[in-house]
Scaffold this motif. Structure first.
Motif, short mmCIF file in Angstrom:
data_model
loop_
_atom_site.label_atom_id
_atom_site.label_comp_id
_atom_site.label_asym_id
_atom_site.label_seq_id
_atom_site.Cartn_x
_atom_site.Cartn_y
_atom_site.Cartn_z
N ASN A 115 -5.02 8.39 -6.26
CA ASN A 115 -4.39 9.51 -4.67
C ASN A 115 -5.61 9.89 -4.40
N GLN A 116 -7.48 9.72 -4.85
CA GLN A 116 -8.04 9.56 -4.25
C GLN A 116 -8.62 8.61 -2.45
N LEU A 117 -8.20 6.63 -3.06
CA LEU A 117 -8.77 6.05 -2.42
C LEU A 117 -7.47 5.99 -1.44
N ILE A 118 -6.36 6.49 -1.63
CA ILE A 118 -5.25 6.92 -0.85
C ILE A 118 -5.26 8.07 0.89
N SER A 119 -6.22 9.14 0.20
CA SER A 119 -6.16 9.86 0.64
C SER A 119 -7.42 9.20 1.32
N MET A 120 -7.98 9.55 1.19
CA MET A 120 -9.87 8.81 2.24
C MET A 120 -9.14 7.61 3.02
N LEU A 121 -8.46 6.94 3.05
CA LEU A 121 -7.76 5.34 3.72
C LEU A 121 -7.43 6.76 4.41
N THR A 122 -5.92 7.41 4.19
CA THR A 122 -4.61 7.23 5.31
C THR A 122 -5.55 7.92 6.12
N ALA A 123 -7.00 9.38 5.50
CA ALA A 123 -7.15 9.93 7.29
C ALA A 123 -8.09 9.37 7.78
N ARG A 124 -8.10 7.84 7.38
CA ARG A 124 -8.88 6.86 8.37
C ARG A 124 -7.87 5.93 9.36
N VAL A 125 -7.24 5.27 8.96
CA VAL A 125 -6.22 4.47 9.23
C VAL A 125 -5.06 4.19 9.01
N PRO A 126 -4.09 4.05 9.86
CA PRO A 126 -2.66 3.92 10.17
C PRO A 126 -2.64 3.30 8.68
N LEU A 127 -0.90 3.36 8.07
CA LEU A 127 -0.42 3.25 7.15
C LEU A 127 -0.57 2.25 6.86
N PRO A 128 -0.18 1.11 7.68
CA PRO A 128 0.00 -0.13 7.43
C PRO A 128 -1.20 -1.35 7.69
N LEU A 129 -1.93 -0.26 7.78
CA LEU A 129 -3.30 -0.88 7.51
C LEU A 129 -4.35 -1.28 5.87
N ALA A 130 -3.62 0.84 5.90
CA ALA A 130 -4.14 1.31 4.65
C ALA A 130 -3.80 0.51 3.30
N LYS A 131 -2.24 0.35 3.36
CA LYS A 131 -1.06 -0.59 2.82
C LYS A 131 -1.94 -1.82 2.73
N LEU A 132 -2.27 -2.61 3.67
CA LEU A 132 -2.97 -3.83 3.14
C LEU A 132 -4.51 -3.51 2.84
N ILE A 133 -5.32 -2.73 2.89
CA ILE A 133 -6.46 -3.12 1.69
C ILE A 133 -6.30 -2.31 0.72
N LEU A 134 -5.29 -1.25 0.21
CA LEU A 134 -5.00 -1.01 -1.33
C LEU A 134 -4.36 -1.69 -2.18
N THR A 141 2.85 -4.22 -5.75
CA THR A 141 3.39 -5.82 -5.20
C THR A 141 2.22 -6.15 -4.87
N PRO A 142 1.09 -7.21 -5.56
CA PRO A 142 0.17 -8.26 -4.16
C PRO A 142 0.91 -8.79 -4.17
N CYS A 143 0.06 -9.26 -2.25
CA CYS A 143 1.25 -10.44 -2.23
C CYS A 143 0.10 -10.56 -0.99
N TYR A 144 -0.81 -11.41 -1.44
CA TYR A 144 -1.72 -11.81 -0.35
C TYR A 144 -1.96 -12.78 -1.76
N GLN A 145 -2.60 -14.24 -1.39
CA GLN A 145 -2.62 -15.19 -2.06
C GLN A 145 -4.23 -16.30 -2.09
N SER A 146 -4.38 -15.72 -0.64
CA SER A 146 -5.94 -16.25 -0.58
C SER A 146 -6.28 -15.67 0.04
N ALA A 147 -7.47 -15.37 0.70
CA ALA A 147 -8.15 -15.19 2.08
C ALA A 147 -7.85 -15.16 3.17
N ARG A 148 -7.05 -16.21 3.65
CA ARG A 148 -7.12 -16.88 4.90
C ARG A 148 -5.30 -15.72 5.21
#
Length: 591
Positions: free
Chosen positions: A239-258, A267-274
């Motif tokens: 809850n703290q992670l979500i609230s701290m991040l969504t207070a600063r950035v748009p939801l799509p970017l917050a979802k990417l980071i979380l 559900t993990p959707c990134y298999q590589s740094a690329r």
């Protein structure tokens, strides 16, 4: 290992104390220096070299020497393939200790860059999002290059990344340092399981970049350089992670980071740094439209406890408003008592009525008795009078003079009787010119009560009536109760209403408040009683629905359980929700 340093002609045993050499970091095992290499003896292209040297204690420890040699081998391997890794110049000795020499990475650590950027952006969290995104793209690409070269970093943190701007432009250069924990990829190559740790670390780095806050719980065990930092740290609650991040950035970017941080429910959707680099680039490309769609975005993952909103107590507020509207009229009540258990909302009901009376010319002053200050008489009344005097002073010197003249006409020389007990009144009267005549203790009490009655008569007028609200009367001292009784019994004080709230379950037949109320009833003083109880299931559901920002039909089954647990006590409901949130049992989902 070679026997002599390539900087032997430049660096002496006291090098760390000269302008040619500066200590930039140290721990229990090693020290990192920035050494000036003007003559480019080491082959440095910048004229500065980073020297990572073992300390005297560890200089002959094979494990630490092998680790240093391994870091040099990894650095040399990467430098030939990755522009984002500093060149490894040599493996030698520095001041008699094993050391590696690296090209100096110009710039600031990402940690320092984050602090500076968020300090500048406090007034508008979204204003620097583009520059942070550009930096995030560079970091993800640097990590992708490292993985592509067959290496895992294993300890990526903001302190292991150097950031610099190109010629004061928005273009950013990134260098990845601190390869002491790095390792070569296994034979099966860049699979998700092999690079998962680096992707988790990248998520934490991005979280700190965009939120300005560290995503880990505080850990005092920071002195072990051989342990991988992210392996020994625990993330703060979801809850703290979500609230701290969504207070600063748009939801799509917050979802990417979380998602990178593998927050539960995503559900993990990134298999590589690329993959991450491609997604960040997509966000950067569409940033303007994403931000415009997020202008009204509130911080998610928080409990939004409604402020100033009542549930199931509208009739009680109306009753108080009705009593206030009849102040000074024949038959109007001078006393209103609000009773009920702790947490049911007694003071909230009165405060709500006070808010609605703001537009009217009524002095609504209040104080609160404290269980720990029962031995100190008149504390709540003193607080209420302090509020009154501040209000009069704020209205300007003309009003202050009018009030002073009105009071002096009633009290005259006995003003010192009041200022001795309530020093705040000196803000209106000034310092008394003479002391009150000395009398016996009983006579002094009678004089004080009478003088206070005269004071209240003077400040209460038809155009400016006064409402005195005292909370927690069950903790009131005897002198305060006597003064209240004297005020409400005074037949010449007409534009005055006393409101008191108390816990009726905490007073018995022998309680001083009970005796005071019995005495008022014996004198046939009209008392308006308001009894407040717990709220219904419907109102509990409305409260929970507002707190969780969810429709009532979705919270009903949950609110029924909460109502059963708390008995419908509003305070207990909010405390129960907060405890569930704190313990991670009530979790916000981004799906």
């Amino acid at each position: 290992m070679a026997c002599a340093s390539p900087l032997a002609s430049l660096v002496s045993g006291e090098a760390a104390e000269t302008n040619e050499c500066v200590v930039v970091a140290d721990d229990l095992v090693k020290t990192v220096y920035c050494v000036k290499d003007t003559e480019r003896i080491t082959g440095s292209s910048t004229g500065f070299v980073a020297v990572k040297s073992l300390d005297d204690v560890c200089a002959h420890d094979n494990e630490h020497i092998l680790r240093l040699e391994h870091e040099f081998a990894i650095s040399r391997h990467l430098a030939s393939q990755c522009a984002s890794v500093a060149s490894a110049l040599s493996l030698s000795q520095f001041d008699g200790c094993p050391a590696i020499f690296l090209e100096w990475a110009v710039g600031a650590t990402l940690s320092e860059w984050i602090k500076l950027l968020h300090k500048e952006a406090r007034t508008s969290p979204m204003c620097n999002i583009k520059i942070i995104l550009k930096c995030a793209c560079k970091i993800s690409m640097a990590l992708a290059e490292i993985h592509n070269a067959g290496v895992i970093h294993n300890n990526l943190t903001p302190r292991k990344i150097i950031v610099s701007r190109v010629d004061d432009s928005d273009d950013i250069l990134v260098k990845v340092i601190g390869l002491g924990s790095a390792s070569f990829l296994p034979d099966d190559g860049e699979t998700f399981s092999n690079v998962r740790g680096d992707l988790l670390s990248l998520g934490s780095v991005l979280f700190e970049m965009f939120s300005g806050r560290c995503p880990y719980k505080k850990d005092d065990d920071n002195n072990s350089p051989d342990r991988k930092e992210n392996q020994r740290k625990t993330l703060i609650s979801q809850n703290q992670l979500i609230s701290m991040l969504t207070a600063r950035v748009p939801l799509p970017l917050a979802k990417l980071i979380l998602n990178l941080m593998e927050v539960e429910g995503l559900t993990p959707c990134y298999q590589s740094a690329r993959d991450v680099h491609g997604e960040l680039n997509e966000v950067l490309h569409n940033l303007d439209s994403i931000v415009s769609n997020s202008d009204a975005q509130a911080a998610l993952g928080l409990l939004h406890f409604p402020r100033g909103k009542l549930y199931g107590h509208d009739s009680h507020v109306l009753k108080i408003m009705d009593a206030c509207s009849r102040i000074g009229t024949p038959g109007g009540s001078k006393v209103m008592l609000v009773s009920g258990y702790s947490g049911v909302g007694k003071s909230s009901v009165v405060e709500n009525a006070k808010e609605k009376l703001k537009e009217k010319k009524i002095h609504f002053i209040s104080g609160k008795f404290d269980q720990l200050q029962q031995a100190i008489p008149l504390t709540a009344i003193d607080a209420a009078l302090n509020e009154y005097t501040n209000s009069i002073i704020q209205q300007g010197p003309h009003i202050c003079l009018e009030v002073k003249e009105s009071i002096m006409n009633e009290i005259n020389v006995d003003v010192g009787v009041l200022t001795a007990v309530f020093p705040c009144l000196s803000k209106i009267f000034g310092k008394p010119t003479c002391n009150p005549t000395e009398v016996g203790s009983v006579a002094a009490q009678h004089r004080f009560k009478f003088t206070f009655q005269l004071f209240v008569r003077a400040i209460t007028t038809l155009f400016h009536p006064i409402i005195l609200y005292l909370d927690d009367l069950h903790w009131a001292d005897r002198l305060s109760l006597q003064l209240i009784s004297a005020l409400v019994s005074d037949m010449e004080t007409n534009n005055f209403l006393f409101i008191g709230s108390y816990r009726d379950n905490e007073i018995g037949s022998s309680h001083p408040l009970t005796a005071c109320l019995d005495e008022l009833k014996r004198r046939e003083i009209t008392i308006t009683d308001i009894s407040i109880s717990c709220i219904s299931k419907v109102n509990v559901n409305a409260l929970i629905s507002d707190t969780l920002s969810m429709p009532q039909h979705m919270t009903k089954s949950f609110s029924d359980i909460v109502c059963k647990k708390t008995g419908g006590n509003p305070l207990f409901v909010t405390q129960f929700l907060q405890s569930l949130w704190d313990e991670g049992l009530l979790v916000f989902s981004l799906e």
